[in-house]
Design a protein around this motif. Structure first.
Motif, short mmCIF file in Angstrom:
data_model
loop_
_atom_site.label_atom_id
_atom_site.label_comp_id
_atom_site.label_asym_id
_atom_site.label_seq_id
_atom_site.Cartn_x
_atom_site.Cartn_y
_atom_site.Cartn_z
N ALA A 243 4.92 -91.33 -35.05
CA ALA A 243 5.37 -91.22 -33.65
C ALA A 243 6.85 -90.87 -33.59
O ALA A 243 7.28 -90.08 -32.75
N GLU A 244 7.65 -91.43 -34.49
CA GLU A 244 9.07 -91.08 -34.50
C GLU A 244 9.27 -89.60 -34.81
O GLU A 244 10.12 -88.95 -34.20
N ALA A 245 8.46 -89.06 -35.72
CA ALA A 245 8.56 -87.62 -36.02
C ALA A 245 8.16 -86.80 -34.80
O ALA A 245 8.87 -85.90 -34.38
N ILE A 246 7.00 -87.15 -34.22
CA ILE A 246 6.51 -86.40 -33.05
C ILE A 246 7.52 -86.44 -31.90
O ILE A 246 7.70 -85.47 -31.17
N LEU A 247 8.19 -87.59 -31.73
CA LEU A 247 9.10 -87.76 -30.59
C LEU A 247 10.51 -87.25 -30.88
O LEU A 247 11.44 -87.53 -30.13
N GLY A 248 10.67 -86.54 -32.00
CA GLY A 248 11.96 -85.92 -32.30
C GLY A 248 13.04 -86.91 -32.72
O GLY A 248 14.22 -86.64 -32.61
N ARG A 249 12.61 -88.08 -33.22
CA ARG A 249 13.58 -89.11 -33.63
C ARG A 249 13.73 -89.17 -35.15
O ARG A 249 14.23 -90.16 -35.69
N ASP A 250 13.26 -88.15 -35.85
CA ASP A 250 13.27 -88.17 -37.32
C ASP A 250 13.68 -86.78 -37.78
O ASP A 250 12.84 -85.88 -37.92
N GLU A 251 14.99 -86.60 -38.02
CA GLU A 251 15.52 -85.26 -38.29
C GLU A 251 14.84 -84.63 -39.49
O GLU A 251 14.75 -85.23 -40.56
N PRO B 163 -0.07 -75.32 -23.34
CA PRO B 163 1.38 -75.12 -23.42
C PRO B 163 1.84 -74.44 -24.71
O PRO B 163 3.02 -74.11 -24.82
N VAL B 164 0.99 -74.21 -25.65
CA VAL B 164 1.28 -73.58 -26.95
C VAL B 164 2.08 -74.53 -27.83
O VAL B 164 3.23 -74.85 -27.57
N ILE B 165 1.44 -74.98 -28.89
CA ILE B 165 2.04 -75.95 -29.79
C ILE B 165 2.70 -75.23 -30.97
O ILE B 165 2.06 -74.43 -31.64
N ALA B 166 3.97 -75.54 -31.22
CA ALA B 166 4.69 -74.99 -32.37
C ALA B 166 4.81 -76.08 -33.44
O ALA B 166 4.76 -77.26 -33.12
N ASN B 172 12.36 -79.73 -34.96
CA ASN B 172 12.26 -81.16 -34.74
C ASN B 172 11.84 -81.54 -33.32
O ASN B 172 11.28 -82.59 -33.08
N SER B 173 12.15 -80.67 -32.36
CA SER B 173 11.90 -81.00 -30.96
C SER B 173 10.61 -80.36 -30.46
O SER B 173 10.32 -80.40 -29.26
N ALA B 174 9.80 -79.80 -31.37
CA ALA B 174 8.58 -79.10 -30.95
C ALA B 174 7.65 -80.01 -30.14
O ALA B 174 7.07 -79.59 -29.15
N GLY B 175 7.53 -81.25 -30.54
CA GLY B 175 6.66 -82.19 -29.83
C GLY B 175 7.22 -82.52 -28.46
O GLY B 175 6.51 -82.46 -27.45
N LEU B 176 8.50 -82.83 -28.40
CA LEU B 176 9.14 -83.20 -27.13
C LEU B 176 9.12 -82.05 -26.13
O LEU B 176 8.96 -82.27 -24.93
N GLN B 177 9.30 -80.82 -26.63
CA GLN B 177 9.27 -79.66 -25.74
C GLN B 177 7.92 -79.55 -25.04
O GLN B 177 7.84 -79.25 -23.85
N ALA B 196 -5.00 -78.21 -25.08
CA ALA B 196 -4.28 -77.64 -26.22
C ALA B 196 -5.10 -77.78 -27.48
O ALA B 196 -5.91 -78.71 -27.61
N GLY B 197 -4.91 -76.84 -28.38
CA GLY B 197 -5.29 -77.03 -29.77
C GLY B 197 -4.10 -77.72 -30.41
O GLY B 197 -3.01 -77.18 -30.43
N MET B 198 -4.30 -78.97 -30.84
CA MET B 198 -3.15 -79.80 -31.22
C MET B 198 -2.65 -79.52 -32.64
O MET B 198 -1.50 -79.80 -32.97
N SER B 199 -3.51 -78.99 -33.49
CA SER B 199 -3.25 -79.14 -34.92
C SER B 199 -2.06 -78.33 -35.42
O SER B 199 -1.53 -78.61 -36.50
N ASN B 200 -1.61 -77.36 -34.64
CA ASN B 200 -0.44 -76.58 -35.05
C ASN B 200 0.81 -77.45 -35.23
O ASN B 200 1.69 -77.12 -36.00
N ILE B 201 0.85 -78.58 -34.52
CA ILE B 201 2.05 -79.45 -34.58
C ILE B 201 2.36 -79.87 -36.02
O ILE B 201 3.52 -80.02 -36.39
N SER B 202 1.32 -80.06 -36.82
CA SER B 202 1.51 -80.65 -38.16
C SER B 202 1.55 -79.61 -39.27
O SER B 202 1.61 -79.97 -40.45
N TYR B 203 1.53 -78.32 -38.90
CA TYR B 203 1.50 -77.25 -39.90
C TYR B 203 2.63 -77.42 -40.92
O TYR B 203 3.79 -77.59 -40.55
N GLY B 204 2.27 -77.43 -42.20
CA GLY B 204 3.28 -77.53 -43.26
C GLY B 204 3.70 -78.94 -43.61
O GLY B 204 4.49 -79.15 -44.52
N LEU B 205 3.19 -79.94 -42.89
CA LEU B 205 3.56 -81.34 -43.17
C LEU B 205 2.38 -82.08 -43.79
O LEU B 205 1.23 -81.69 -43.60
#
Lengths: 267, 267
Positions: A243-251, B163-166, B172-177, B196-205
């Motif tokens: 959640a910290e990563a998703i919420l932009g609190r984890d650089e 909303p298009v997930i990056a 770092n702010s992709a989720g908050l945006q 939304a298709g959510m899974s793009n948020i975690s790409y590469g992690l």
């Protein structure tokens, strides 16, 4: 997230026994494990009363500060136990008092200790009228309590407001009420921390761990930045890290990636 | 939550093979399983091009509507495939077009089909300037697209704004945006669905499922009321069920308790 490790609590059966037996090894182990798992404060609640509580608090504080360098949260409504805790506390970091409420007796007893010590303080949004159940009641109690603490000279960043969690099973809007209270308090007092013991939300419902961790994320999105919880619960800690990563609190997601490498996020 | 079951997608290897082999049993099985698991729409994406895509879309739609009574999401940028889908569709519930964007060619092709059919429509906040990357860009594109659809007579409740997930890993702010965009769009167009298709948020992690489900909860708290996802993913569906209870969208937690009794929430 500022994690207040809740496990050294004399209302838990095994801890009650360890305190009765003066089983130092058991307490030290719980303190070390919580610190290693990411606790920022180690809560100490003797769970006893009267003279015994004062002596048990002293025993716990001495043990815990000998085992870790994390600050301690002195968890008691008894001002004598709190004063004794401060007398024997030798940690370098500011400890915490857990907790004060707006209830007349509680505030009369605890406020002087808070003011004298200038310690961090969990402020529970609870007055003599009991559990907040009407919209806005939680915020009103929280405001009164925060304003009182500020008036007495405690800075915002020493206050950890606990909005008081009610069970979802008895009130469908219990979760949303807390979310709204967190948002309102955070908007008015941006430096005040918001903390909570989350598990009350799921009381009486099945698969409580699922509800507890989803509620944690929902509250974090609203502004919660601390939790009174079990840092040995890997699923919960993984949820907080994500959640910290998703919420932009984890650089750069560095903390998330480190937690993964340390095997803390599961597969 | 309105679940758009994403599994019948010709860009997935096994589905591509099934479409090439005209393996009806495989497709029917995927349709039935998704419907049983709680999908509200069954997405059909042939993953082919040109003439083949038109024929493959017809084949998929006929199979799926013969197997379940759930409405279908016709998933193609090809207006001929979309038209063929409507010609052969016999379902009683209004189907969905997935998707339209603000990209010039896409909107020129797809808008007439949407207007003629009056179908539900996934509106992807994407213009010719590519992935939204500046604050407010996502909202601006979404507004233009929604306003255009409303102007053409589509009611708000037929629009599913994506909303298009990056990926969080590159910003770092992709989720908050996304959270901010959801809140802004929901405030302006209260009847527009957000999906939304959510899974793009975690790409590469690492541990992508953890990030995906936490992000789902965070977006639901912001106003997301639909998802394009795999309804056979039990952890994700349990997360959605719990989040709906926490967010006060499940009266008396009845749906949560039923899901528990059906063994869908784990232990």
């Amino acid at each position: 997230m500022i994690i207040i490790g809740e496990l050294i609590n004399g209302t838990r059966k095994a801890v009650k026994q360890a305190i009765a037996d003066k089983n130092a090894e058991f307490i030290v182990d719980l303190a070390v494990k919580q610190a290693e798992a990411g606790a920022d404060f180690i809560d100490c609640n003797p769970g006893t009363t009267g003279e015994a509580e004062v002596a048990d608090m002293e025993w716990l504080v001495k043990l815990v500060q000998g085992a870790t360098d994390k600050p301690i949260a002195f968890d008691s409504p008894n001002p004598l136990a709190l004063r004794r805790a401060f007398e024997v506390y030798e940690g370098k970091q500011t400890p915490m008092i857990n907790s004060v409420t707006l209830e007349a007796e509680r505030i009369e007893n605890t406020l002087p200790v808070i003011v004298e010590s200038g310690a961090n303080c969990v402020a529970l949004a609870l007055g003599d009228d009991g559990m907040p159940c009407m919209a806005g009641q939680r915020e009103a109690t929280a405001r009164k309590l925060i304003d009182l603490l500020l008036e007495k000279g405690l800075p915002q960043e020493r206050i950890y407001l606990d909005p008081v969690i009610a069970p979802l099973g008895t009130d469908n809007s219990a979760g949303l009420q807390v979310v709204q209270a967190i948002q309102a308090i955070k908007a008015e007092y941006p430096q005040v921390h918001i903390t909570a013991g989350m598990s009350n939300i799921s009381y009486g419902l099945p698969v409580r761990k699922l509800l507890n961790r989803v509620f944690m994320t929902v509250c974090m999105a609203a502004g919660l930045d601390s939790a009174i919880c079990d840092p040995l619960n890997l699923d919960l800690m993984a949820e907080i890290t994500a959640a910290e990563a998703i919420l932009g609190r984890d650089e750069w997601c560095m903390n998330y990636i480190q937690a993964y490498r340390a095997g803390k996020l599961g597969e």
